[in-house]
Design an enzyme around this catalytic site. Structure first.
Site, PDB file in Angstrom:
ATOM      1  N   ASP A 246       1.120   2.639  -9.688  1.00  0.00           N
ATOM      2  CA  ASP A 246       2.447   2.291 -10.202  1.00  0.00           C
ATOM      3  C   ASP A 246       3.482   3.355  -9.829  1.00  0.00           C
ATOM      4  OD1 ASP A 246       4.369   0.854 -11.490  1.00  0.00           O
ATOM      5  OD2 ASP A 246       3.750   1.419 -13.516  1.00  0.00           O
TER       6      ASP A 246
ATOM      7  N   TRP B 110       9.919   5.703  -6.980  1.00  0.00           N
ATOM      8  CA  TRP B 110       9.839   6.713  -5.915  1.00  0.00           C
ATOM      9  C   TRP B 110      10.940   6.437  -4.882  1.00  0.00           C
ATOM     10  CZ3 TRP B 110       9.190   6.730  -0.660  1.00  0.00           C
ATOM     11  CH2 TRP B 110       8.769   7.939  -0.077  1.00  0.00           C
TER      12      TRP B 110
ATOM     13  N   HIS C 109       6.679   0.949  -1.276  1.00  0.00           N
ATOM     14  CA  HIS C 109       5.386   0.274  -1.087  1.00  0.00           C
ATOM     15  C   HIS C 109       4.687   0.774   0.187  1.00  0.00           C
ATOM     16  CE1 HIS C 109       6.201  -2.110  -4.517  1.00  0.00           C
ATOM     17  NE2 HIS C 109       7.096  -2.896  -3.970  1.00  0.00           N
TER      18      HIS C 109
ATOM     19  N   GLU D 216       1.364 -11.545 -12.011  1.00  0.00           N
ATOM     20  CA  GLU D 216       2.761 -11.479 -12.464  1.00  0.00           C
ATOM     21  C   GLU D 216       3.696 -11.049 -11.316  1.00  0.00           C
ATOM     22  OE1 GLU D 216       0.133 -10.123 -14.155  1.00  0.00           O
ATOM     23  OE2 GLU D 216       0.111 -11.689 -15.703  1.00  0.00           O
TER      24      GLU D 216
ATOM     25  N   LEU E 230     -18.725   3.312   0.761  1.00  0.00           N
ATOM     26  CA  LEU E 230     -17.881   2.976  -0.390  1.00  0.00           C
ATOM     27  C   LEU E 230     -17.401   1.517  -0.311  1.00  0.00           C
ATOM     28  CD1 LEU E 230     -15.109   5.118  -1.921  1.00  0.00           C
ATOM     29  CD2 LEU E 230     -14.473   2.869  -1.072  1.00  0.00           C
TER      30      LEU E 230
ATOM     31  N   ARG F  79       0.149   1.561 -20.109  1.00  0.00           N
ATOM     32  CA  ARG F  79      -0.232   0.156 -20.305  1.00  0.00           C
ATOM     33  C   ARG F  79      -1.399  -0.188 -19.394  1.00  0.00           C
ATOM     34  NH1 ARG F  79       5.367  -0.477 -19.944  1.00  0.00           N
ATOM     35  NH2 ARG F  79       5.334  -0.773 -17.688  1.00  0.00           N
TER      36      ARG F  79
END
Ligand code: FPP
Length: 249
Positions: A21, A26, A38, A68, A132, A195
């Site tokens: 987030d 930024w 982004h 959302e 990974l 959150r």
């Protein structure tokens, strides 16, 4: 001593989930377009996966696009989809070389067809890798995931009655997107927001939560190692007492 050297190598979490987030803030702080935030965020995502692989984390789940997020301005959604396409195109070879397996969780049926086919192609090409696993949450919402799990379960048994009381948490979790992934021991959220935002609600029941004010594009390997270090200082009790945990050791 660097923060990485301070880590207890016997207590590395298997699975770390991240709510990335702060890209917009930024960018705003620098008078730039949100999409530039982004873009930098995508670089931080790569850095984080590298840091996780360096210390032996087996799974990293990155919240790249929530259910959302479809409600954001059209241009931002299109920009994020384009970024996803370009990130896959530019990172796929490295991903394969570094033995990273890609997995997607979320309602991918909502993705534009060209994004879906690129994503599926990248997932297929990396399936044989056993280093990974980078799990990208795309068009993901946790309530939606749980509701869909209930629907799948009901569909499976609608003509085939079964003993409802025998259903266990483990049985139910097999219907989630994460059916083949252990629950995260640690959840990191950047940018100072406190959150969960509809992320992995079932899976984080016992996860340690780590919040940092660092905005996602600034999140570095050291920041990741710091989060792991803080996690290692915690005592995970799973509802037991400290004394019980000490006796178990
Ligand atoms: C939250 O910042 C970030 C997102 C909604 C998108 C996350 C996407 C990336 C980091 C890039 C793509 C990732 C991969 C794995 C290729 P925000 O826009 O909500 O920031 P704000 O709260 O400051 O506005």
């Amino acid at each position: 001593m660097s923060i990485k050297e301070k880590l207890d190598t016997t207590k590395i979490p298997q699975h770390v989930a991240v709510i990335m987030d702060g890209n917009g803030r930024w960018a705003a702080q620098r008078g730039k377009d949100r999409l530039e935030g982004h873009n930098q965020g995508a670089k931080a995502a790569r850095t984080t996966v590298e840091a996780a692989a360096e210390i032996g984390v087996k799974y990293v789940t990155l919240y790249a696009f929530s259910m959302e997020n479809w409600n954001r301005p059209k241009e931002e959604v299109a920009g994020l989809m384009a970024l996803l396409l370009s990130s896959i195109a530019s990172q796929l070879d490295d991903l394969i070389k570094n033995n990273i397996r890609l997995k997607i969780i979320g309602d991918t049926s909502l993705l534009p067809p060209e994004v879906l086919s690129q994503v599926n192609n990248a997932v297929a090409k990396s399936q044989q890798n056993n280093g990974l696993t980078a799990v990208i949450a795309l068009s993901y919402g946790s309530r939606n995931e749980i509701l869909n799990a209930a629907k799948k379960l009901l569909q499976k048994y609608q003509n085939n009655p079964f003993d409802i009381d025998s259903l266990t948490e483990e049985d139910f979790s097999k219907y989630l997107y994460t059916y083949d992934i252990p629950d995260p021991e640690l959840l990191i959220r950047t940018s100072g927001e406190l959150r969960i935002s509809n992320f992995l609600l079932w899976q984080i029941s016992y996860s340690e939560l780590y919040f940092t004010d660092t905005l996602w594009p600034d999140f570095s390997k050291e920041d990741f190692f710091e989060a792991i270090y803080q996690y290692q200082q915690r005592e995970r009790r799973f509802g037991k007492t400290s004394q019980q945990i000490a006796t178990l050791k």
